[in-house]
Design a protein around this motif. Structure first.
Motif, PDB file in Angstrom:
ATOM      1  N   THR A 139       0.826  -1.215   0.000  1.00  0.00           N
ATOM      2  CA  THR A 139       0.000   0.000   0.000  1.00  0.00           C
ATOM      3  C   THR A 139       0.856   1.259   0.000  1.00  0.00           C
ATOM      4  OG1 THR A 139      -1.707  -1.135   1.246  1.00  0.00           O
ATOM      5  CG2 THR A 139      -1.744   1.271   1.314  1.00  0.00           C
ATOM      6  N   SER A 294      -9.025   3.414   7.304  1.00  0.00           N
ATOM      7  CA  SER A 294     -10.136   2.936   6.464  1.00  0.00           C
ATOM      8  C   SER A 294     -11.286   3.938   6.394  1.00  0.00           C
ATOM      9  CB  SER A 294     -10.669   1.601   6.993  1.00  0.00           C
ATOM     10  OG  SER A 294      -9.715   0.606   6.784  1.00  0.00           O
ATOM     11  N   GLU A 297     -10.307   6.661   4.155  1.00  0.00           N
ATOM     12  CA  GLU A 297     -10.325   6.193   2.756  1.00  0.00           C
ATOM     13  C   GLU A 297     -11.755   6.193   2.215  1.00  0.00           C
ATOM     14  OE1 GLU A 297      -8.325   2.506   3.438  1.00  0.00           O
ATOM     15  OE2 GLU A 297      -6.384   3.266   2.776  1.00  0.00           O
TER      16      GLU A 297
ATOM     17  N   LYS B  66      -2.560   9.426   6.588  1.00  0.00           N
ATOM     18  CA  LYS B  66      -3.868   9.832   7.134  1.00  0.00           C
ATOM     19  C   LYS B  66      -4.108  11.322   6.864  1.00  0.00           C
ATOM     20  CE  LYS B  66      -4.122   6.655  11.036  1.00  0.00           C
ATOM     21  NZ  LYS B  66      -4.069   6.639  12.506  1.00  0.00           N
ATOM     22  N   TYR B  69      -4.909  11.779   3.256  1.00  0.00           N
ATOM     23  CA  TYR B  69      -6.318  11.419   2.977  1.00  0.00           C
ATOM     24  C   TYR B  69      -7.252  12.553   3.397  1.00  0.00           C
ATOM     25  CZ  TYR B  69      -5.529   6.402   1.997  1.00  0.00           C
ATOM     26  OH  TYR B  69      -5.160   5.205   1.449  1.00  0.00           O
ATOM     27  N   THR B 149      -6.567   4.972  -3.839  1.00  0.00           N
ATOM     28  CA  THR B 149      -7.372   4.804  -2.622  1.00  0.00           C
ATOM     29  C   THR B 149      -8.302   3.603  -2.750  1.00  0.00           C
ATOM     30  OG1 THR B 149      -7.324   7.198  -2.403  1.00  0.00           O
ATOM     31  CG2 THR B 149      -8.845   6.023  -0.982  1.00  0.00           C
ATOM     32  N   ASN B 152      -6.331   0.587  -2.066  1.00  0.00           N
ATOM     33  CA  ASN B 152      -5.996   0.433  -0.645  1.00  0.00           C
ATOM     34  C   ASN B 152      -7.203   0.013   0.186  1.00  0.00           C
ATOM     35  OD1 ASN B 152      -3.501   1.302  -1.386  1.00  0.00           O
ATOM     36  ND2 ASN B 152      -3.695   3.351  -0.526  1.00  0.00           N
ATOM     37  N   LEU B 153      -8.378   0.526  -0.189  1.00  0.00           N
ATOM     38  CA  LEU B 153      -9.566   0.272   0.636  1.00  0.00           C
ATOM     39  C   LEU B 153     -10.315  -0.979   0.207  1.00  0.00           C
ATOM     40  CD1 LEU B 153     -11.538   1.365   2.838  1.00  0.00           C
ATOM     41  CD2 LEU B 153     -12.768   2.498   0.998  1.00  0.00           C
TER      42      LEU B 153
END
Lengths: 330, 264
Positions: A139, A294, A297, B66, B69, B149, B152-153
């Motif tokens: 990732t 998460s 995201e 983070k 994001y 993203t 990743n998710l």
């Protein structure tokens, strides 16, 4: 997150769990929204591995080294120094090392003398990459040099890796190992950026694509390591653990992996008995730190729709004001 | 109509509050994205950045991610809002026009004392070109970032080719975004452009500056204001003649007649 002790599951509940796993895969995680992992998974059965007595190097380790050590290039001489700071990691003159992970040694077998419920055990534990379901090493790689393949293997592309070692930093077991002085970073500014290439087990990715078995498993004389379709392998691992009243490691660690250790001894006891340090992975609980992101995201994925909805609503509000002659200042 | 001349204050309203919000939301989230994007390279520890006061977190890739994001939620939402909102309203002031490239070269020459600037609209031709370039860069960053993203998710086993494409596109356009940001900063340092800086903070620029450098824009505003005034004048309500009015008029006629007679 504790270790999973399977014996507490009754035969009936185990069958229910197995059926659930078979029908619905691994279920839908509450926070993470990752799809059900696809591809292969493997079992490392510690009741079967005997460390290959009589052999200097266990068969799995020898087979891996024979096939792959030559694929790891020798570094340039001298290896460029790093500015302003950074440590060169050169294993090219220590290729003989086989009792830990190195760029030239993707698997090793550790011996652990442990005692559990009054019984002594001598365990031989093959250690290598766990091939996580949603690996942080892949990732966070800024160059997409590390990837979770559809067959389950997590593979580093040595043509893209510049050896920044982010993957090792975020790996709960610090599996990838760096060889400085090799790889594409040499063509740019080797003293200022990059530091070699990261190497680790790739689950014999190329062999898997040809429906062949990874060489370590092929070479194992006791069948302690097997590989197969993920759901079947997980059900098999749970069944083995139930059968020996034992424990599983790798099912939930770091959000789930494609490697399931089966042991008659709890893994926290094993962890205390094994060596710790660079190239020597632990058996501690491993939280998936990326799971903390998460929710963010999910917001990122929703943000275009939020923007579009607000844009449409705002524009039509202004247009209706203009039409009704109330101005519509933007 | 946002754009308005404030004669008494000697100012012109150049940007609405909403436009200022859009600009600063993109700018501030963009700067955070640049910083956290850089910290996603393993350089913070190597270059002692994490030892600077308040930047210890820069060596923690997951904290940087983070924050990246969080900033991208604002960046993406406002970016999409901007395109959709102004697209529907038909705002075309920043869209490049024919001849902008040649005109931009001429304008840049004037910064070095060669020739004279032509009269401008609200935006300079190079501003329109820069806007288009920035819009393309931001658009590609958004699409490639969303792909990353999503992987990743939702789909960690997304195809390797697609992952490499998204990642490297994101990286290349990230570098272009930094260059575009530097170019933007250089543009506002240039002396002739400095009066516009207050506009992006307060929404208003000096009227004398605008009349001198953006006469076409001022003419547009005046024309528009005149048209609005004309429309208002035309729309002034004409009183309808009611039965009551008629009766009043007749009464007045009747009362007037004797006066006329008297006067005669």
């Amino acid at each position: 997150m504790g270790f999973e002790q399977v014996p507490k599951i009754t035969r009936r509940s185990f069958l229910q769990v197995s059926a659930g796993l078979t029908v619905a895969g691994l279920g839908i995680p509450r926070v993470a929204h990752a799809r059900q992992p696809r591809g292969m998974a493997s079992i490392i059965d510690l009741t079967l591995c005997d460390g290959c007595p009589g052999k200097e190097i266990p068969a799995c380790v020898a087979a891996c080294r024979n096939l792959y050590q030559k694929t790891v290039p020798d570094p340039v001489d001298p290896i460029p120094k790093l500015l302003p700071r950074g440590k060169i990691e050169d294993w090219s003159k220590k290729k003989h090392v086989y009792d830990r992970l190195t760029p030239y040694n993707f698997i090793f077998v550790e011996k652990a003398e442990v005692e559990y419920q009054g019984k002594k055990y001598t365990l031989h534990i093959p250690r290598r990459c766990m091939h996580c379901d949603n690996p942080a090493c892949a990732t966070i790689c800024p160059f997409a040099a590390n990837h979770k393949m559809k067959n389950g293997a997590v593979v580093i592309n040595d043509n893209l890796c510049v050896g920044g070692a982010k993957c090792r930093t975020v790996c709960p077991w610090a599996i990838p190992q760096r060889q400085s002085g090799v790889g594409p970073y040499l063509y740019f500014a080797p003293t200022l950026a990059g530091n070699g290439v990261m190497f680790k087990c790739h689950l014999c990715y190329d062999l898997l694509r040809e429906d062949k078995t990874p060489v370590c498993m092929e070479a194992c004389p006791t069948g302690a390591m097997i590989i197969g379709e993920r759901d079947e392998i997980l059900a098999d691992a749970l069944g083995r653990a139930v059968h020996i009243n034992g424990f599983i490691y790798g099912k939930d660690e770091n959000g789930g992996t494609s490697t399931f250790y089966v042991s008659p001894v709890p893994f926290d006891i094993i962890d205390k008995a094994i060596s710790h340090g660079a190239g020597l992975p632990h058996f501690k609980p491993a939280k998936r730190r990326m799971a903390e992101a998460s929710a963010l995201e999910t917001w990122v994925m929703a943000s275009p729709f939020i923007g579009i909805a607000a844009g449409v609503a705002g524009a039509f509000s202004i247009l209706s004001k203009r039409k009704s002659g109330k101005g519509g200042n933007e | 109509m946002t754009e308005r001349i404030l004669e008494d204050k000697g100012l012109v309203i150049r940007h609405s509050v909403l436009e200022l919000f859009e600009h600063w939301a993109i700018a501030l989230s963009g700067i955070i994205l640049i910083l956290t994007g850089i910290f996603e390279m393993p350089i913070a520890r190597r270059y002692y950045i994490n030892e600077l006061p308040g930047l210890a977190w820069s060596a923690d890739f997951i904290i940087s991610m983070k924050i990246h994001y969080l900033a991208s939620v604002v960046f993406v939402a406002v970016g999409l809002f901007h395109i959709i909102h102004h697209g529907i309203l038909g705002d075309r002031g920043m869209i490049p026009r024919k001849g902008d490239v040649r005109q931009s070269i001429d304008v840049i020459k004037t910064f070095f004392g060669k020739g004279e600037e032509p009269p401008f609209h609200k935006y300079l031709p190079e501003q329109r070109l820069a806007y288009a370039a920035m819009a393309v860069i931001i658009g590609v960053l958004i699409v490639s970032g969303l792909m990353k993203t999503y992987k990743n998710l939702i789909d960690p086993q997304m195809s390797e080719g697609l992952t490499i494409l998204a990642t490297w596109t994101h990286n290349i356009f990230f570098v272009l975004f930094i260059f575009a940001f530097i170019g933007h900063m250089v543009a506002i340092i240039l002396k002739p452009n400095r009066p516009m800086v207050r506009g992006i903070f307060t929404g208003r620029v000096r009227l004398d500056y605008a009349k001198h450098r953006h006469p076409l824009w001022i003419a547009e505003i005046m024309e528009s204001q005149a048209a609005v005034a004309e429309a208002i004048k035309e729309e002034e309500p004409v009183e309808e003649i009611t039965q009551e009015d008629t009766e009043i008029a007749e009464d007045m006629e009747q009362t007037e007649d004797p006066e006329e007679e008297e006067s005669q």
